[in-house]
Scaffold this motif. Structure first.
Motif, mmCIF file in Angstrom:
data_model
loop_
_atom_site.group_PDB
_atom_site.id
_atom_site.type_symbol
_atom_site.label_atom_id
_atom_site.label_comp_id
_atom_site.label_asym_id
_atom_site.label_seq_id
_atom_site.Cartn_x
_atom_site.Cartn_y
_atom_site.Cartn_z
ATOM 1 N N LEU A 193 46.629 46.059 31.892
ATOM 2 C CA LEU A 193 46.826 45.669 33.280
ATOM 3 C C LEU A 193 45.515 45.145 33.861
ATOM 4 O O LEU A 193 45.505 44.161 34.611
ATOM 5 C CB LEU A 193 47.335 46.855 34.105
ATOM 6 N N ALA A 194 44.402 45.792 33.507
ATOM 7 C CA ALA A 194 43.099 45.361 34.001
ATOM 8 C C ALA A 194 42.768 43.959 33.504
ATOM 9 O O ALA A 194 42.293 43.111 34.274
ATOM 10 C CB ALA A 194 42.021 46.351 33.561
ATOM 11 N N LEU A 195 43.023 43.693 32.243
ATOM 12 C CA LEU A 195 42.728 42.372 31.690
ATOM 13 C C LEU A 195 43.625 41.305 32.314
ATOM 14 O O LEU A 195 43.170 40.199 32.625
ATOM 15 C CB LEU A 195 42.910 42.392 30.168
ATOM 16 N N GLY A 196 44.892 41.626 32.492
ATOM 17 C CA GLY A 196 45.795 40.672 33.126
ATOM 18 C C GLY A 196 45.401 40.390 34.569
ATOM 19 O O GLY A 196 45.434 39.238 35.024
ATOM 20 N N SER A 197 45.019 41.450 35.282
ATOM 21 C CA SER A 197 44.574 41.281 36.666
ATOM 22 C C SER A 197 43.307 40.446 36.737
ATOM 23 O O SER A 197 43.136 39.622 37.644
ATOM 24 C CB SER A 197 44.341 42.646 37.311
ATOM 25 N N MET A 198 42.404 40.658 35.771
ATOM 26 C CA MET A 198 41.158 39.893 35.729
ATOM 27 C C MET A 198 41.458 38.399 35.617
ATOM 28 O O MET A 198 40.897 37.577 36.350
ATOM 29 C CB MET A 198 40.308 40.336 34.549
ATOM 30 N N ALA A 199 42.369 38.053 34.712
ATOM 31 C CA ALA A 199 42.744 36.646 34.547
ATOM 32 C C ALA A 199 43.386 36.108 35.823
ATOM 33 O O ALA A 199 43.144 34.962 36.229
ATOM 34 C CB ALA A 199 43.686 36.501 33.365
ATOM 35 N N GLY A 200 44.195 36.928 36.453
ATOM 36 C CA GLY A 200 44.842 36.507 37.685
ATOM 37 C C GLY A 200 43.866 36.276 38.815
ATOM 38 O O GLY A 200 43.974 35.295 39.559
ATOM 39 N N PHE A 201 42.879 37.175 38.954
ATOM 40 C CA PHE A 201 41.893 37.028 40.023
ATOM 41 C C PHE A 201 41.114 35.716 39.895
ATOM 42 O O PHE A 201 40.844 35.050 40.893
ATOM 43 C CB PHE A 201 40.914 38.203 40.017
ATOM 44 N N PRO A 253 35.701 48.551 33.545
ATOM 45 C CA PRO A 253 37.135 48.739 33.842
ATOM 46 C C PRO A 253 37.480 50.134 34.329
ATOM 47 O O PRO A 253 38.331 50.296 35.203
ATOM 48 C CB PRO A 253 37.809 48.435 32.498
ATOM 49 N N ASP A 254 36.834 51.164 33.785
ATOM 50 C CA ASP A 254 37.160 52.536 34.195
ATOM 51 C C ASP A 254 36.842 52.765 35.669
ATOM 52 O O ASP A 254 37.635 53.365 36.409
ATOM 53 C CB ASP A 254 36.390 53.541 33.327
ATOM 54 N N ILE A 255 35.662 52.292 36.096
ATOM 55 C CA ILE A 255 35.263 52.459 37.493
ATOM 56 C C ILE A 255 36.195 51.669 38.406
ATOM 57 O O ILE A 255 36.630 52.158 39.459
ATOM 58 C CB ILE A 255 33.803 52.004 37.694
ATOM 59 N N MET A 256 36.526 50.438 38.003
ATOM 60 C CA MET A 256 37.397 49.599 38.813
ATOM 61 C C MET A 256 38.792 50.199 38.920
ATOM 62 O O MET A 256 39.405 50.198 39.994
ATOM 63 C CB MET A 256 37.478 48.200 38.204
ATOM 64 N N ILE A 257 39.308 50.732 37.817
ATOM 65 C CA ILE A 257 40.634 51.338 37.834
ATOM 66 C C ILE A 257 40.675 52.542 38.765
ATOM 67 O O ILE A 257 41.601 52.709 39.566
ATOM 68 C CB ILE A 257 41.058 51.723 36.405
ATOM 69 N N LYS A 258 39.639 53.383 38.687
ATOM 70 C CA LYS A 258 39.568 54.532 39.597
ATOM 71 C C LYS A 258 39.495 54.080 41.051
ATOM 72 O O LYS A 258 40.132 54.658 41.941
ATOM 73 C CB LYS A 258 38.357 55.398 39.241
ATOM 74 N N GLY A 259 38.710 53.019 41.285
ATOM 75 C CA GLY A 259 38.583 52.490 42.638
ATOM 76 C C GLY A 259 39.901 51.961 43.174
ATOM 77 O O GLY A 259 40.264 52.209 44.335
ATOM 78 N N PHE A 260 40.642 51.245 42.343
ATOM 79 C CA PHE A 260 41.933 50.709 42.762
ATOM 80 C C PHE A 260 42.925 51.839 43.049
ATOM 81 O O PHE A 260 43.728 51.753 43.977
ATOM 82 C CB PHE A 260 42.498 49.781 41.689
ATOM 83 N N LEU A 261 42.875 52.893 42.248
ATOM 84 C CA LEU A 261 43.771 54.027 42.476
ATOM 85 C C LEU A 261 43.479 54.693 43.814
ATOM 86 O O LEU A 261 44.389 55.024 44.582
ATOM 87 C CB LEU A 261 43.638 55.039 41.335
#
Length: 212
Positions: free
Chosen positions: A73-81, A145-153
């Motif tokens: 999901l993080a990689l897909g979101s990165m491409a989308g951004f 990615p780990d920090i970003m995922i925690k931040g998004f949550l």
């Protein structure tokens, strides 16, 4: 963020919809702070893409998917951004260059009479912070990615709690008028039907359905 955007020549409405989707209040917020109808429509396009991704897709996706799938999901979101600024500019240019008329206020009735004025300098200024914002998020997802995922949550939970809290206090105010009595005024626009506007709740539900 408002003064910062003004300092670089960008419209503050872009900041609003960069993190808040149009059907979660971003559209109305952009209308309230936009300096022009052109900026408002541009902010609306940002809300369809960046705002919906930040405030809905990522938090909901992360809580729905198993943890082992979060990186995908993080990689897909990165491409989308990375593609968001391109998509916003393309949609805006199509609207302007085809001379498509729009309604100049938030309404479900009335004629579309306003024609957007093409201003390349304003377009570039408004897109600059969005490009920086989207690429910063993409780089964060790539390298941390780990920090970003925690931040998004955390952000998703905060937004979810905030929206539910606003809904709760509006319902309490609607039936009791306690907040306007205690504080002398009520800052939130009614978000449920009242005697003056019996179709408001259904209309808003329709907006959300169309967006989804």
């Amino acid at each position: 963020i408002h003064p910062l955007f003004l300092a670089i020549g960008a419209d503050p409405s872009i900041a609003a919809t960069a993190i808040v989707a149009v059907d979660m209040g971003g559209y109305q917020l952009a209308d309230a702070v936009a300096a022009s109808r052109e900026a408002w429509i541009m902010a609306m396009l940002v809300g369809y893409t960046s705002g919906a991704t930040v405030v809905y897709l990522i938090p909901v996706g992360l809580t729905t998917l198993r943890k082992k799938y979060h990186k995908y999901l993080a990689l897909g979101s990165m491409a989308g951004f990375v593609s968001i600024p391109v998509g916003v500019m393309a949609a805006y240019l199509i609207t302007v260059l085809t001379n498509t008329p729009i309604r100049d206020s938030i309404t479900t009735t009335g004629n579309s009479t306003y024609h957007l004025v093409f201003a390349p300098a304003a377009l570039a200024a408004n897109m600059a912070p969005l490009v920086i914002f989207c690429f910063a998020l993409a780089l964060g997802l790539r390298f941390k990615p780990d920090i970003m995922i925690k931040g998004f949550l955390v952000f998703g939970r905060f937004m979810d709690a905030g929206i539910k809290l606003v809904l709760a206090v509006v319902i309490i105010e609607y039936f009791t008028s306690v907040f306007s009595t205690v504080f002398g005024a009520w800052g939130f626009d009614p978000i449920i039907a009242d005697q003056k506007d019996t179709f408001r709740a259904l209309e808003i539900a329709g907006y959300i359905g169309i967006m989804l």
